[in-house]
Design an enzyme around this catalytic site. Structure first.
Site, PDB file in Angstrom:
ATOM      1  NE  ARG A 171      -4.113  -1.796   1.843  1.00 55.43           N
ATOM      2  CZ  ARG A 171      -5.101  -2.646   2.735  1.00 55.43           C
ATOM      3  NH1 ARG A 171      -4.750  -2.340   3.948  1.00 55.43           N
ATOM      4  NH2 ARG A 171      -5.875  -3.281   2.374  1.00 55.43           N
TER       5      ARG A 171
ATOM      6  CE  LYS B 258     -19.098 -21.187   5.878  1.00 55.02           C
ATOM      7  NZ  LYS B 258     -19.534 -20.304   6.882  1.00 55.02           N
TER       8      LYS B 258
ATOM      9  N   GLY C 184      -8.460 -10.899  -0.850  1.00 53.96           N
ATOM     10  CA  GLY C 184      -7.416 -11.118  -0.157  1.00 53.96           C
ATOM     11  C   GLY C 184      -6.939 -12.485  -0.604  1.00 53.96           C
TER      12      GLY C 184
ATOM     13  N   GLY D 189     -12.515  -5.541   0.216  1.00 52.50           N
ATOM     14  CA  GLY D 189     -14.115  -5.184   0.258  1.00 52.50           C
ATOM     15  C   GLY D 189     -14.476  -4.145  -0.923  1.00 52.50           C
TER      16      GLY D 189
HETATM   17  P1  ADP Z   1     -11.071 -14.041  -1.370  1.00 50.48           P
HETATM   18  O1  ADP Z   1     -10.452 -13.659  -0.124  1.00 50.48           O
HETATM   19  O2  ADP Z   1     -10.029 -13.917  -2.404  1.00 50.48           O
HETATM   20  O3  ADP Z   1     -12.292 -13.371  -1.642  1.00 50.48           O
HETATM   21  P2  ADP Z   1     -12.504 -16.331  -0.036  1.00 50.48           P
HETATM   22  O4  ADP Z   1     -12.082 -15.637   1.302  1.00 50.48           O
HETATM   23  O5  ADP Z   1     -13.877 -16.260  -0.523  1.00 50.48           O
HETATM   24  O6  ADP Z   1     -11.583 -15.735  -1.129  1.00 50.48           O
HETATM   25  O7  ADP Z   1     -12.076 -17.777  -0.098  1.00 50.48           O
HETATM   26  C1  ADP Z   1     -10.951 -18.381   0.138  1.00 50.48           C
HETATM   27  C2  ADP Z   1     -10.886 -19.570   1.127  1.00 50.48           C
HETATM   28  O8  ADP Z   1     -11.518 -20.531   0.609  1.00 50.48           O
HETATM   29  C3  ADP Z   1      -9.488 -20.203   1.363  1.00 50.48           C
HETATM   30  O9  ADP Z   1      -9.151 -20.119   2.587  1.00 50.48           O
HETATM   31  C4  ADP Z   1      -9.412 -21.549   0.872  1.00 50.48           C
HETATM   32  O10 ADP Z   1      -8.818 -22.489   1.654  1.00 50.48           O
HETATM   33  C5  ADP Z   1     -11.063 -21.847   0.933  1.00 50.48           C
HETATM   34  N1  ADP Z   1     -11.410 -22.979   0.138  1.00 50.48           N
HETATM   35  C6  ADP Z   1     -11.222 -22.925  -1.207  1.00 50.48           C
HETATM   36  N2  ADP Z   1     -11.769 -24.000  -1.570  1.00 50.48           N
HETATM   37  C7  ADP Z   1     -12.226 -24.984  -0.649  1.00 50.48           C
HETATM   38  C8  ADP Z   1     -12.648 -26.276  -0.657  1.00 50.48           C
HETATM   39  N3  ADP Z   1     -12.884 -26.807  -1.431  1.00 50.48           N
HETATM   40  N4  ADP Z   1     -12.870 -26.593   0.810  1.00 50.48           N
HETATM   41  C9  ADP Z   1     -12.683 -25.607   1.852  1.00 50.48           C
HETATM   42  N5  ADP Z   1     -12.330 -24.482   1.966  1.00 50.48           N
HETATM   43  C10 ADP Z   1     -11.966 -24.088   0.475  1.00 50.48           C
END
Ligand code: ADP
Ligand code: MG
Length: 396
Positions: free
Chosen positions: A39, A197, A354, A377
């Site tokens: 940053r 999720k 992130g 965000g």
């Molecule tokens: P971002 O921060 O890029 O928006 P998210 O926070 O939505 O991404 O998702 C990242 C998380 O999803 C990671 O911690 C990863 O381990 C988890 N993840 C991805 N695939 C799976 C899976 N099949 N089962 C459980 N966790 C998962």
């Protein structure tokens, strides 16, 4: 491209003008040192350019969550020295006591960091009194912090409406990249949406189905979509209460002519830890005691083929549990394909989030993407098609 905001190119003759610049200096620190200066580096071009043009540059930023009152552990005094080192020129620190007097002593070209904007309770409430408190220090306003633009705060939205307002270079680059990816992209457009999720990305999925040609769903959220299609996902992370919603999203995609790609093979394990025994199976063969932890190799290969037909890619969320080996395999493979296509000039690739940024760094391809947003965000809200108040306030 038709832009509806002013940039530093529209600022002439600013010698001696006091320019308030909103930056994102909210860096992680441990034992008094900055642990990731991304940053700080992003805040260099705008500040250096304004200083070179002889402006009196006053940097506004928040740092941590001080709850509306001064807290020495969240003072921007801690960041001023590291920032000066990255900027390569002296930077003054100015406290909220006697700030007007201190600002009056600055000379053209000087750069100062003002104290944490969140030491005022009214900052996050966009309180007009706090807007005035900041506005009286400056003649012009530049917003260079896209990552803070999804909140209507005094230092983001309020000031942009109170003073002549411009986008800084980092903001400009971010808005241009995002526009190329989803505003006015070249088709076909692919979106990769992964992560843990469905529930955290419903808005993103709903917005994307109407705009992209290929929706690639991976990560834990793919399990909910698979379950909606009648697949037994065993012990996988799955939001069974959202299978109806997953169906609706797939129907909306059908109506919009968007192809939804769900993995048809998967890497599964009975334990979630590094390098456990794994099986690569068709998604219809997941055992009752197994978890889907990554997209399988056959699916990844066909996803790569789909990307080869596309001109634009927007990516949020890893395809698997990439922090734990070997469940980084699919994410790394698809990221490398996207990076190679970008380098060949056939794909514009924009990614954010992130964990996504961490995954692309892990794959060693963040620099090979067209643009990687560290905004978190704000990036997600933009992917949901929401208007960001800090950006809207910059409109001419
Ligand atoms: P971002 O921060 O890029 O928006 P998210 O926070 O939505 O991404 O998702 C990242 C998380 O999803 C990671 O911690 C990863 O381990 C988890 N993840 C991805 N695939 C799976 C899976 N099949 N089962 C459980 N966790 C998962
Ligand atoms: Mg995350």
């Amino acid at each position: 491209m038709a832009r509806n905001f002013r940039t530093l190119d529209d600022l002439n003759d600013i010698r001696g003008k006091r320019v308030l610049v909103r930056e994102d200096l909210n860096v992680p620190m441990a034992d008094g040192s900055v642990t990731d200066d991304t940053r700080l580096r992003a805040a260099v071009p705008t500040i250096a350019e304004l200083s070179d043009k002889g402006a009196i540059v006053l940097v506004l930023a928040h740092f941590g969550r001080p709850k509306g009152k001064p807290d020495p552990s969240m003072s921007l005094a801690l960041v001023t020295k590291p920032y000066a080192a990255v900027l390569g020129r002296p930077v003054r620190y100015i406290d909220w006591e006697g700030d007007e007097v201190a600002v009056a002593t600055l000379q053209p070209g000087d750069v100062a960091v003002l104290e944490n904007t969140r030491f005022f309770g009214g900052e996050e409430k966009n309180d007009p009194e706090v807007v005035e408190r900041f506005a009286k220090l400056g003649d012009l306003y530049v917003n260079d912090a896209f990552s803070a633009a999804h909140r209507a705060h005094a230092s983001t939205e309020g000031l942009a409406r109170r003073l002549p307002a411009y986008a800084g270079r980092a903001m400009e680059a971010e808005l241009d990249a995002l526009d190329k990816a989803l505003g006015a992209p070249e088709h076909p457009v692919a979106a990769v949406v992964g992560g843990a999720k469905v529930s955290t990305k419903l808005g993103v999925l709903r917005h994307l189905v109407a705009r992209v040609d290929h929706l690639i769903i991976g990560g834990g959220m793919a399990n909910t979509f698979l379950a909606a299609r009648g697949v037994n996902v065993g012990k996988s992370l799955c939001e069974h209460d959202l299978t109806g919603t997953a169906d609706e999203i797939m129907e909306a995609a059908d109506r919009a002519g968007c192809t939804v790609h769900l993995p048809y093979d998967a890497v599964v394990a009975t334990e979630f830890r590094a390098n456990p025994p794994t099986r690569t199976v068709n998604v219809h063969e997941v055992g009752a005691d197994e978890m889907i932890l990554d997209v399988g190799p056959a699916a990844v290969e066909s996803l790569g083929d789909a990307l080869k037909t596309c001109r634009t890619l927007v990516w949020n969320g890893p395809l698997g549990a990439f922090e734990t080996e070997p469940f980084d395999t699919a994410t790394v493979a698809l990221a490398r394909t996207a990076a190679a296509l970008t380098q060949d000039g056939s794909l514009v690739s924009v990614a954010g989030g992130g964990d996504t940024v961490a995954a692309l760094n892990h794959a060693g391809v963040a620099d090979a993407f067209s643009f990687v947003s560290t905004a978190g965000g704000a990036f997600l809200e933009w992917m949901e098609g929401r208007e960001l108040p800090g950006v809207a306030a910059l409109a001419r």
